[in-house]
Design a protein around this motif. Structure first.
Motif, mmCIF file in Angstrom:
data_model
loop_
_atom_site.group_PDB
_atom_site.id
_atom_site.type_symbol
_atom_site.label_atom_id
_atom_site.label_comp_id
_atom_site.label_asym_id
_atom_site.label_seq_id
_atom_site.Cartn_x
_atom_site.Cartn_y
_atom_site.Cartn_z
ATOM 1 N N GLN A 81 0.847 -1.182 0.000
ATOM 2 C CA GLN A 81 0.000 0.000 0.000
ATOM 3 C C GLN A 81 0.886 1.237 0.000
ATOM 4 O OE1 GLN A 81 -2.707 -0.055 3.284
ATOM 5 N NE2 GLN A 81 -3.817 -1.828 2.525
ATOM 6 N N PHE A 82 0.495 2.216 -0.800
ATOM 7 C CA PHE A 82 1.231 3.468 -0.884
ATOM 8 C C PHE A 82 0.288 4.613 -0.542
ATOM 9 C CE2 PHE A 82 3.316 0.512 -3.704
ATOM 10 C CZ PHE A 82 4.665 0.719 -3.459
ATOM 11 N N THR A 83 0.702 5.469 0.376
ATOM 12 C CA THR A 83 -0.082 6.654 0.683
ATOM 13 C C THR A 83 0.175 7.700 -0.397
ATOM 14 O OG1 THR A 83 1.668 7.688 1.984
ATOM 15 C CG2 THR A 83 0.118 6.226 3.172
ATOM 16 N N TYR A 84 -0.631 8.757 -0.377
ATOM 17 C CA TYR A 84 -0.393 9.838 -1.330
ATOM 18 C C TYR A 84 0.977 10.465 -1.105
ATOM 19 C CZ TYR A 84 -5.059 9.636 -3.262
ATOM 20 O OH TYR A 84 -6.185 9.219 -3.922
ATOM 21 N N ALA A 85 1.387 10.593 0.149
ATOM 22 C CA ALA A 85 2.713 11.160 0.437
ATOM 23 C C ALA A 85 3.817 10.269 -0.132
ATOM 24 C CB ALA A 85 2.893 11.339 1.939
ATOM 25 N N MET A 86 3.672 8.959 0.020
ATOM 26 C CA MET A 86 4.672 8.031 -0.512
ATOM 27 C C MET A 86 4.704 8.090 -2.040
ATOM 28 S SD MET A 86 3.787 4.835 2.021
ATOM 29 C CE MET A 86 4.828 3.626 1.227
ATOM 30 N N LEU A 87 3.527 8.130 -2.650
ATOM 31 C CA LEU A 87 3.443 8.184 -4.111
ATOM 32 C C LEU A 87 4.080 9.466 -4.639
ATOM 33 C CD1 LEU A 87 2.329 6.616 -6.538
ATOM 34 C CD2 LEU A 87 0.192 7.858 -6.246
ATOM 35 N N GLU A 88 3.804 10.581 -3.973
ATOM 36 C CA GLU A 88 4.398 11.858 -4.358
ATOM 37 C C GLU A 88 5.917 11.808 -4.223
ATOM 38 O OE1 GLU A 88 4.701 16.050 -5.278
ATOM 39 O OE2 GLU A 88 3.356 14.431 -5.817
ATOM 40 N N GLN A 89 6.416 11.220 -3.140
ATOM 41 C CA GLN A 89 7.864 11.119 -2.932
ATOM 42 C C GLN A 89 8.514 10.259 -4.008
ATOM 43 O OE1 GLN A 89 9.828 12.823 -0.597
ATOM 44 N NE2 GLN A 89 11.324 12.068 -2.082
ATOM 45 N N LYS A 90 7.883 9.136 -4.342
ATOM 46 C CA LYS A 90 8.423 8.270 -5.406
ATOM 47 C C LYS A 90 8.465 9.012 -6.735
ATOM 48 C CE LYS A 90 9.151 4.234 -3.468
ATOM 49 N NZ LYS A 90 10.504 3.737 -3.320
ATOM 50 N N ALA A 91 7.413 9.754 -7.051
ATOM 51 C CA ALA A 91 7.378 10.520 -8.303
ATOM 52 C C ALA A 91 8.495 11.553 -8.323
ATOM 53 C CB ALA A 91 6.021 11.197 -8.466
ATOM 54 N N ASN A 92 8.710 12.221 -7.201
ATOM 55 C CA ASN A 92 9.790 13.215 -7.122
ATOM 56 C C ASN A 92 11.153 12.550 -7.247
ATOM 57 O OD1 ASN A 92 8.012 15.341 -6.843
ATOM 58 N ND2 ASN A 92 8.058 15.299 -4.610
ATOM 59 N N ASP A 93 11.315 11.375 -6.662
ATOM 60 C CA ASP A 93 12.576 10.638 -6.772
ATOM 61 C C ASP A 93 12.871 10.285 -8.233
ATOM 62 O OD1 ASP A 93 12.780 10.774 -4.004
ATOM 63 O OD2 ASP A 93 12.223 8.667 -3.679
ATOM 64 N N PHE A 94 11.849 9.781 -8.940
ATOM 65 C CA PHE A 94 12.024 9.446 -10.355
ATOM 66 C C PHE A 94 12.356 10.704 -11.161
ATOM 67 C CE2 PHE A 94 9.545 5.480 -9.574
ATOM 68 C CZ PHE A 94 10.484 4.595 -10.076
ATOM 69 N N ALA A 95 11.653 11.789 -10.904
ATOM 70 C CA ALA A 95 11.900 13.034 -11.629
ATOM 71 C C ALA A 95 13.336 13.509 -11.428
ATOM 72 C CB ALA A 95 10.914 14.111 -11.174
ATOM 73 N N ALA A 96 13.841 13.392 -10.199
ATOM 74 C CA ALA A 96 15.221 13.823 -9.919
ATOM 75 C C ALA A 96 16.225 12.987 -10.696
ATOM 76 C CB ALA A 96 15.495 13.740 -8.419
ATOM 77 N N VAL A 97 15.994 11.684 -10.765
ATOM 78 C CA VAL A 97 16.889 10.795 -11.521
ATOM 79 C C VAL A 97 16.863 11.166 -13.002
ATOM 80 C CG1 VAL A 97 17.217 8.411 -12.310
ATOM 81 C CG2 VAL A 97 16.765 8.874 -9.894
ATOM 82 N N PHE A 98 15.665 11.365 -13.550
ATOM 83 C CA PHE A 98 15.549 11.708 -14.967
ATOM 84 C C PHE A 98 16.197 13.056 -15.264
ATOM 85 C CE2 PHE A 98 11.471 9.028 -14.886
ATOM 86 C CZ PHE A 98 12.185 7.873 -15.176
ATOM 87 N N GLN A 99 15.993 14.038 -14.388
ATOM 88 C CA GLN A 99 16.601 15.354 -14.587
ATOM 89 C C GLN A 99 18.121 15.270 -14.514
ATOM 90 O OE1 GLN A 99 14.590 17.713 -11.629
ATOM 91 N NE2 GLN A 99 12.934 18.260 -13.011
ATOM 92 N N ALA A 100 18.632 14.455 -13.613
ATOM 93 C CA ALA A 100 20.085 14.292 -13.484
ATOM 94 C C ALA A 100 20.676 13.682 -14.749
ATOM 95 C CB ALA A 100 20.406 13.423 -12.268
ATOM 96 N N GLN A 101 19.874 12.930 -15.484
ATOM 97 C CA GLN A 101 20.334 12.317 -16.719
ATOM 98 C C GLN A 101 20.062 13.205 -17.938
ATOM 99 O OE1 GLN A 101 18.671 8.366 -16.894
ATOM 100 N NE2 GLN A 101 19.815 7.696 -15.102
ATOM 101 N N GLY A 102 19.581 14.430 -17.689
ATOM 102 C CA GLY A 102 19.401 15.379 -18.768
ATOM 103 C C GLY A 102 18.011 15.428 -19.367
ATOM 104 N N LEU A 103 17.085 14.634 -18.867
ATOM 105 C CA LEU A 103 15.725 14.652 -19.391
ATOM 106 C C LEU A 103 15.025 15.935 -18.952
ATOM 107 C CD1 LEU A 103 14.210 12.445 -21.026
ATOM 108 C CD2 LEU A 103 13.026 11.868 -18.917
ATOM 109 N N GLN A 104 14.312 16.554 -19.858
ATOM 110 C CA GLN A 104 13.619 17.804 -19.551
ATOM 111 C C GLN A 104 12.128 17.645 -19.825
ATOM 112 O OE1 GLN A 104 15.436 20.961 -21.768
ATOM 113 N NE2 GLN A 104 17.467 20.567 -20.933
#
Length: 90
Positions: free
Chosen positions: A60-83
């Motif tokens: 089970q994932f709470t909204y806070a957990m889901l938001e954190q996971k989305a932000n984690d993925f976004a940070a990884v993609f941005q670090a790799q140059g994805l815009q």
């Protein structure tokens, strides 16, 4: 109407009735643009961070957990140059 019911709770009704119940539960009064799901999750995470947003298998994932996971993925993609607007194949 029990919004926390699971499909297996409806074993005594036909598949057609189960499918219609899912359609009825998913009716919304507002048209949701396809490109704003992340914004809706972000808002809901602020409003109800501890509510369950997603259940997958036994997790089970709470909204806070889901938001954190989305932000984690976004940070990884941005670090790799994805815009914003770039395509991503998985």
């Amino acid at each position: 109407q029990n919004q926390n019911a699971k499909l297996e709770d409806f074993a005594s009704v036909s598949i057609e009735e189960q499918q219609q119940q899912i359609v009825d539960w998913n009716k919304t009064l507002t048209e949701i643009p396809k490109d704003c799901l992340h914004s809706l999750i972000e808002v809901q995470a602020r409003l109800t961070p501890d509510n369950i947003a997603l259940i997958f298998n036994d997790e089970q994932f709470t909204y806070a957990m889901l938001e954190q996971k989305a932000n984690d993925f976004a940070a990884v993609f941005q670090a790799q140059g994805l815009q914003r607007g770039d395509g991503l194949a998985v």
